[in-house]
Design an enzyme around this catalytic site. Structure first.
Site, PDB file in Angstrom:
ATOM      1  N   HIS A   1       0.883  -1.174   0.000  1.00 37.10           N
ATOM      2  CA  HIS A   1       0.000   0.000   0.000  1.00 37.10           C
ATOM      3  C   HIS A   1       0.913   1.215   0.000  1.00 37.10           C
ATOM      4  O   HIS A   1       1.535   1.536   1.020  1.00 37.10           O
ATOM      5  CB  HIS A   1      -0.890  -0.062   1.246  1.00 37.10           C
ATOM      6  CG  HIS A   1      -2.099   0.804   1.170  1.00 37.10           C
ATOM      7  ND1 HIS A   1      -3.095   0.628   0.233  1.00 37.10           N
ATOM      8  CD2 HIS A   1      -2.480   1.868   1.924  1.00 37.10           C
ATOM      9  CE1 HIS A   1      -4.033   1.543   0.419  1.00 37.10           C
ATOM     10  NE2 HIS A   1      -3.678   2.308   1.432  1.00 37.10           N
TER      11      HIS A   1
ATOM     12  N   LYS B   1     -10.232   6.388  -3.946  1.00 37.42           N
ATOM     13  CA  LYS B   1      -9.282   7.432  -3.544  1.00 37.42           C
ATOM     14  C   LYS B   1      -7.907   6.958  -3.995  1.00 37.42           C
ATOM     15  O   LYS B   1      -7.556   5.787  -3.794  1.00 37.42           O
ATOM     16  CB  LYS B   1      -9.384   7.592  -2.025  1.00 37.42           C
ATOM     17  CG  LYS B   1      -8.232   8.279  -1.335  1.00 37.42           C
ATOM     18  CD  LYS B   1      -8.659   8.689   0.087  1.00 37.42           C
ATOM     19  CE  LYS B   1      -7.550   8.486   1.094  1.00 37.42           C
ATOM     20  NZ  LYS B   1      -7.891   8.971   2.438  1.00 37.42           N
TER      21      LYS B   1
ATOM     22  N   LYS C   1      -3.760   7.422  -3.900  1.00 39.92           N
ATOM     23  CA  LYS C   1      -2.684   7.962  -3.085  1.00 39.92           C
ATOM     24  C   LYS C   1      -1.632   8.553  -4.006  1.00 39.92           C
ATOM     25  O   LYS C   1      -1.052   7.819  -4.824  1.00 39.92           O
ATOM     26  CB  LYS C   1      -2.075   6.839  -2.248  1.00 39.92           C
ATOM     27  CG  LYS C   1      -2.987   6.405  -1.125  1.00 39.92           C
ATOM     28  CD  LYS C   1      -2.963   7.464  -0.064  1.00 39.92           C
ATOM     29  CE  LYS C   1      -3.689   7.059   1.182  1.00 39.92           C
ATOM     30  NZ  LYS C   1      -3.655   8.094   2.199  1.00 39.92           N
TER      31      LYS C   1
ATOM     32  N   ASP D   1      -5.479  11.691  -2.443  1.00 37.05           N
ATOM     33  CA  ASP D   1      -4.902  12.061  -1.150  1.00 37.05           C
ATOM     34  C   ASP D   1      -3.412  12.314  -1.359  1.00 37.05           C
ATOM     35  O   ASP D   1      -2.673  11.404  -1.730  1.00 37.05           O
ATOM     36  CB  ASP D   1      -5.117  10.923  -0.143  1.00 37.05           C
ATOM     37  CG  ASP D   1      -4.740  11.339   1.269  1.00 37.05           C
ATOM     38  OD1 ASP D   1      -4.219  12.463   1.438  1.00 37.05           O
ATOM     39  OD2 ASP D   1      -4.960  10.541   2.200  1.00 37.05           O
TER      40      ASP D   1
ATOM     41  N   GLU E   1      -7.361  15.704  -0.991  1.00 34.26           N
ATOM     42  CA  GLU E   1      -7.174  15.541   0.462  1.00 34.26           C
ATOM     43  C   GLU E   1      -5.764  15.976   0.874  1.00 34.26           C
ATOM     44  O   GLU E   1      -4.782  15.567   0.266  1.00 34.26           O
ATOM     45  CB  GLU E   1      -7.409  14.067   0.810  1.00 34.26           C
ATOM     46  CG  GLU E   1      -7.232  13.721   2.268  1.00 34.26           C
ATOM     47  CD  GLU E   1      -7.695  12.284   2.570  1.00 34.26           C
ATOM     48  OE1 GLU E   1      -8.460  11.707   1.758  1.00 34.26           O
ATOM     49  OE2 GLU E   1      -7.298  11.760   3.615  1.00 34.26           O
TER      50      GLU E   1
ATOM     51  N   ASP F   1      -7.129  16.463   6.492  1.00 36.31           N
ATOM     52  CA  ASP F   1      -6.982  15.158   7.150  1.00 36.31           C
ATOM     53  C   ASP F   1      -5.949  15.287   8.279  1.00 36.31           C
ATOM     54  O   ASP F   1      -6.326  15.546   9.433  1.00 36.31           O
ATOM     55  CB  ASP F   1      -6.579  14.086   6.130  1.00 36.31           C
ATOM     56  CG  ASP F   1      -6.411  12.718   6.769  1.00 36.31           C
ATOM     57  OD1 ASP F   1      -6.783  12.555   7.943  1.00 36.31           O
ATOM     58  OD2 ASP F   1      -5.895  11.789   6.115  1.00 36.31           O
TER      59      ASP F   1
ATOM     60  N   LYS G   1     -11.381  11.399  11.877  1.00 37.73           N
ATOM     61  CA  LYS G   1     -10.767  10.133  12.303  1.00 37.73           C
ATOM     62  C   LYS G   1     -10.871  10.079  13.818  1.00 37.73           C
ATOM     63  O   LYS G   1     -10.452  11.033  14.497  1.00 37.73           O
ATOM     64  CB  LYS G   1      -9.302  10.068  11.868  1.00 37.73           C
ATOM     65  CG  LYS G   1      -9.153   9.964  10.359  1.00 37.73           C
ATOM     66  CD  LYS G   1      -7.705   9.829   9.945  1.00 37.73           C
ATOM     67  CE  LYS G   1      -7.646   9.546   8.450  1.00 37.73           C
ATOM     68  NZ  LYS G   1      -6.268   9.544   7.948  1.00 37.73           N
TER      69      LYS G   1
ATOM     70  N   GLU H   1     -14.125   5.823   4.406  1.00 37.40           N
ATOM     71  CA  GLU H   1     -13.077   4.942   3.864  1.00 37.40           C
ATOM     72  C   GLU H   1     -12.807   3.818   4.867  1.00 37.40           C
ATOM     73  O   GLU H   1     -11.659   3.454   5.095  1.00 37.40           O
ATOM     74  CB  GLU H   1     -11.811   5.754   3.579  1.00 37.40           C
ATOM     75  CG  GLU H   1     -11.267   6.476   4.806  1.00 37.40           C
ATOM     76  CD  GLU H   1     -10.052   7.356   4.540  1.00 37.40           C
ATOM     77  OE1 GLU H   1      -9.752   7.637   3.370  1.00 37.40           O
ATOM     78  OE2 GLU H   1      -9.406   7.769   5.522  1.00 37.40           O
TER      79      GLU H   1
HETATM   80  C1  MUC Z   1      -4.901   8.788   4.972  1.00 38.55           C
HETATM   81  O1  MUC Z   1      -4.095   9.675   4.925  1.00 38.55           O
HETATM   82  O2  MUC Z   1      -6.016   9.045   4.602  1.00 38.55           O
HETATM   83  C2  MUC Z   1      -6.542   6.243   4.876  1.00 38.55           C
HETATM   84  C3  MUC Z   1      -6.746   5.435   3.827  1.00 38.55           C
HETATM   85  C4  MUC Z   1      -5.510   5.020   3.345  1.00 38.55           C
HETATM   86  O3  MUC Z   1      -5.269   4.293   2.392  1.00 38.55           O
HETATM   87  O4  MUC Z   1      -4.550   5.587   4.087  1.00 38.55           O
HETATM   88  C5  MUC Z   1      -5.148   6.252   5.172  1.00 38.55           C
HETATM   89  C6  MUC Z   1      -4.458   7.483   5.540  1.00 38.55           C
HETATM   90 MG    MG Z   2      -5.491  11.161   4.221  1.00 38.86          MG
END
Ligand code: MUC
Ligand code: MG
Length: 369
Positions: free
Chosen positions: A18, A163, A165, A194, A220, A245, A269, A323
């Protein structure tokens, strides 16, 4: 009143690497807290984080040491208090440590809800929905693999929002990757990104413009945790939703961001907020300020995931869904009955407390000795 407070570090491999701007995960270390009362109740909480100290200010190891050294002995001196009085005593004696506080609070609320024979959501004010929408995070680092993964999720009716990354490659390369996925999945599939605070303000202006023009729905945490001024300027400059976030660290920071409208969406969160109750307070601040809500995760296992779901079920509006997919990223389940993910949503259990049953033999086999 409290017989024991145990902190377990449970290490589980992920189903694939991941990749995030802050860390690449191959395993996740779940931080589980188990509180047992003298009269036989058992409550569970979770204080899981991402990438050791790469994401937050607490690591799995620091949470365990701090709970064993400070929280557990304190709790044992607090008898005859209700949950609110217990939490007040913890806050008075222990600074910071929001993740550890969240885990302890969750376990206390789990016990209290079991005593009242009610689902945990009911002692947070009551649920307004029976399930919450759950998106999936594409983070294999490879465009073709991400597209195939998303198509599989859509066909299985597991997720229809994604989402991505980004933030570890140059802005143009990240934008190319995101827009290729958007084009492959089509206009009906919501795509968000994000950045995990990787961009300077100038990178963000360039990247957000291109992503907004390409039909992406949300950005994000584009900039640094403390750079609230940049977050505010970007929120005012663009039409696309900008979500806070990492910058959001509980009710006080929610208020600071809300009073200057420093983002258009909050990723709530529970661990970052310092507890389920504080997560609900963050949501209330957002609601009062006209900021939309999204239910975030620290990639917790089933305990933190379902605790968050109970909290999010009480929010009046949850415009961007959640999420809460953490358990689905892990190769092993630690529940006797798995969480129910279907029709793009996660069901919230109706039993007393958290409403889940942990498989303690499995946990024993997976825990760090
Ligand atoms: C984040 O920064 O959002 C949430 C989902 C994911 O894949 O990582 C987290 C952290
Ligand atoms: Mg995030």
């Amino acid at each position: 009143m409290y017989k024991s407070v145990e902190t377990l570090l449970v290490q589980i491999p992920t189903i694939r690497p991941h990749k995030m701007a802050v860390a690449t995960m191959q395993t996740q270390t779940l931080v589980l807290v188990k509180i047992t009362t003298e009269d036989g109740y058992v409550g569970w909480g979770e204080a899981t984080t991402i990438g050791g100290l790469g994401y937050g200010e607490e690591s799995p190891e620091s949470v365990k040491v701090n709970i064993e050294t400070y929280f557990a002995p304190l709790l044992k001196t607090l008898s005859g208090l209700n949950v609110a009085q217990t939490l007040r005593a913890i806050k008075k004696n222990i600074n910071g440590n929001r993740f550890a506080k969240c885990a302890i609070q969750t376990a206390l609320l789990d016990i209290q809800a079991q005593r009242l024979n009610q689902p945990l959501s009911e002692i947070l004010g009551g649920h307004l929905r029976n399930s919450v929408p759950v998106l999936w995070v594409l983070a294999s680092g490879n465009t073709e693999k991400d597209i195939a993964e998303a198509q599989k999720m859509i066909a299985a009716k597991r997720h229809n929002i994604f989402k991505l990354k980004i933030g570890s490659r140059p802005v143009e390369q990240d934008v190319e990757h995101v827009l290729a996925i958007k084009q492959a999945l089509g206009k009906d599939i919501s795509i968000r990104v994000d950045v995990n605070r990787a961009w300077s303000e100038l990178d963000a202006i360039k990247g957000i413009q291109l992503l907004q023009d390409g039909g992406i729905d949300l950005i994000e945490q584009p900039c640094a945790i403390d750079n609230l001024d940049a977050m505010r300027r970007l929120t005012q400059r663009f039409d696309i939703a900008i979500m806070a976030d990492e910058s959001l660290m509980g009710p006080q920071s929610a208020y600071q961001i809300a009073r200057q409208h420093g983002s258009s969406v909050f990723a709530v969160k529970v661990a970052q907020s310092g507890g389920l109750i504080e997560g609900c307070e963050v949501a209330k601040v957002a609601q009062l300020a006209g900021i939309d809500l999204y239910g975030g995760t620290m990639l917790e296992g089933p305990v933190g995931t379902i605790a968050s779901a109970h909290a999010f079920s009480t929010f009046e509006s949850l415009a961007y869904g959640t999420e809460l997919f953490g358990p689905l990223l892990l190769t092993e389940d630690i529940l006797k009955t798995p969480l129910q993910y279907q029709n793009f949503e996660l069901e919230i259990p109706k039993g007393p407390g958290l409403g889940i049953e942990l498989d303690e033999n499995k946990i024993d086999n997976l825990r760090r000795q």
